[in-house]
Design a protein around this motif. Structure first.
Motif, short mmCIF file in Angstrom:
data_model
loop_
_atom_site.label_atom_id
_atom_site.label_comp_id
_atom_site.label_asym_id
_atom_site.label_seq_id
_atom_site.Cartn_x
_atom_site.Cartn_y
_atom_site.Cartn_z
N GLU A 59 0.85 -1.18 0.00
CA GLU A 59 0.00 0.00 0.00
C GLU A 59 0.89 1.24 0.00
N LEU A 60 0.85 1.99 -1.08
CA LEU A 60 1.61 3.23 -1.20
C LEU A 60 0.69 4.39 -0.84
N TYR A 61 1.08 5.18 0.14
CA TYR A 61 0.27 6.32 0.58
C TYR A 61 0.95 7.63 0.19
N THR A 62 0.17 8.51 -0.44
CA THR A 62 0.66 9.83 -0.82
C THR A 62 -0.42 10.86 -0.48
N ASP A 63 0.00 12.10 -0.28
CA ASP A 63 -0.98 13.14 0.04
C ASP A 63 -1.53 13.82 -1.21
N ARG A 64 -0.99 13.45 -2.37
CA ARG A 64 -1.51 13.92 -3.66
C ARG A 64 -1.20 12.83 -4.69
N LYS A 65 -1.91 12.86 -5.78
CA LYS A 65 -1.63 11.91 -6.86
C LYS A 65 -0.21 12.16 -7.34
N ASP A 66 0.65 11.14 -7.27
CA ASP A 66 2.07 11.33 -7.58
C ASP A 66 2.58 10.21 -8.49
N PRO A 67 2.41 10.36 -9.79
CA PRO A 67 2.86 9.32 -10.73
C PRO A 67 4.35 9.01 -10.65
N ASP A 68 5.17 10.00 -10.27
CA ASP A 68 6.61 9.75 -10.16
C ASP A 68 6.92 8.76 -9.04
N VAL A 69 6.24 8.89 -7.91
CA VAL A 69 6.46 7.97 -6.80
C VAL A 69 5.93 6.59 -7.17
N GLU A 88 -6.43 1.98 -6.93
CA GLU A 88 -6.23 3.24 -6.22
C GLU A 88 -7.52 3.68 -5.55
N VAL A 89 -7.38 4.34 -4.40
CA VAL A 89 -8.53 4.88 -3.70
C VAL A 89 -8.09 6.12 -2.92
N TRP A 90 -9.00 7.07 -2.78
CA TRP A 90 -8.80 8.25 -1.94
C TRP A 90 -9.40 7.94 -0.58
N ILE A 91 -8.63 8.10 0.49
CA ILE A 91 -9.12 7.86 1.84
C ILE A 91 -9.43 9.22 2.45
N GLN A 92 -10.70 9.58 2.42
CA GLN A 92 -11.14 10.91 2.86
C GLN A 92 -10.73 11.20 4.31
N SER A 93 -10.94 10.24 5.20
CA SER A 93 -10.67 10.46 6.62
C SER A 93 -9.19 10.73 6.90
N GLU A 94 -8.30 10.20 6.06
CA GLU A 94 -6.87 10.36 6.25
C GLU A 94 -6.28 11.44 5.32
N LYS A 95 -7.09 11.86 4.35
CA LYS A 95 -6.63 12.81 3.33
C LYS A 95 -5.38 12.27 2.61
N LEU A 96 -5.47 10.98 2.25
CA LEU A 96 -4.37 10.31 1.57
C LEU A 96 -4.89 9.47 0.41
N TYR A 97 -4.08 9.39 -0.64
CA TYR A 97 -4.32 8.42 -1.70
C TYR A 97 -3.64 7.12 -1.28
N GLU A 98 -4.31 6.00 -1.56
CA GLU A 98 -3.70 4.69 -1.39
C GLU A 98 -3.64 4.03 -2.75
N VAL A 99 -2.44 3.73 -3.20
CA VAL A 99 -2.26 2.95 -4.41
C VAL A 99 -1.87 1.56 -3.94
N LEU A 100 -2.71 0.59 -4.28
CA LEU A 100 -2.52 -0.78 -3.82
C LEU A 100 -1.92 -1.63 -4.93
N TYR A 101 -0.82 -2.29 -4.61
CA TYR A 101 -0.20 -3.26 -5.51
C TYR A 101 -0.44 -4.64 -4.88
N SER A 102 -1.14 -5.51 -5.61
CA SER A 102 -1.43 -6.86 -5.13
C SER A 102 -0.60 -7.84 -5.94
N MET A 103 0.00 -8.80 -5.25
CA MET A 103 0.88 -9.76 -5.94
C MET A 103 1.00 -11.02 -5.12
N GLU A 104 1.69 -11.99 -5.67
CA GLU A 104 2.02 -13.22 -4.96
C GLU A 104 3.52 -13.44 -5.06
N ILE A 105 4.08 -13.91 -3.94
CA ILE A 105 5.51 -14.25 -3.96
C ILE A 105 5.68 -15.65 -3.39
#
Length: 105
Positions: A59-69, A88-105
Motif C-alpha cells: 500500500e503506497l500512501y501519498t498526500d496527492r496523486k504522484d505518478p513519479d512515486v 487506487e482509492v482516496w481515503i477521505q478520513s486520512e486525506k491520503l491516496y492509497e495505491v494498492l499493488y497486489s501480488m504473490e511471492i
C-alpha cells in the motif's frame, strides 16, 4: 522468493515502509508504504503443501496523486520480475491516496 528478499526489494524504492502499519505517532510524512501478507495460495501435491505462495499487498500512501512515486515502486517491482495488479482509492478520513499493488511471492 523469500520474505527477506521481498523486503530488500521494497528497500530499493527508497520510500519508508513498515509491516501493516507504523506505530502510533511514528508514521513518516507521505509518501510511505505499508505491506502485509493477508493470506496464501499454496500449491498442493500428494495432500501436502508442495510450493508456498504468499499473497502480498503493498500500500503506497501519498498526500496527492504522484505518478513519479508510483513509477519508482513499479520500476523496482518490474526489475525484480514481480507481476502485480494495481488499484487506487482516496481515503477521505486520512486525506491520503492509497495505491494498492497486489501480488504473490
Amino acid at each position: 522468493m523469500r520474505l527477506e528478499e521481498f523486503i530488500g526489494i521494497l528497500d530499493e524504492t527508497g520510500i519508508p515502509f513498515a509491516y501493516d502499519h507504523f506505530a502510533e505517532g511514528e508514521s513518516p510524512e507521505p509518501p510511505f508504504i505499508c505491506y502485509l501478507l493477508p493470506g496464501s495460495d499454496n500449491f498442493a501435491a500428494d495432500g501436502q503443501v508442495y510450493f508456498r505462495i504468499s499473497e502480498v499487498r503493498v500500500e503506497l500512501y501519498t498526500d496527492r496523486k504522484d505518478p513519479d512515486v508510483e513509477a519508482k515502486v513499479e520500476v523496482v517491482l518490474d526489475a525484480a520480475g514481480i507481476f502485480y495488479n494495481k488499484s487506487e482509492v482516496w481515503i477521505q478520513s486520512e486525506k491520503l491516496y492509497e495505491v494498492l499493488y497486489s501480488m504473490e511471492i
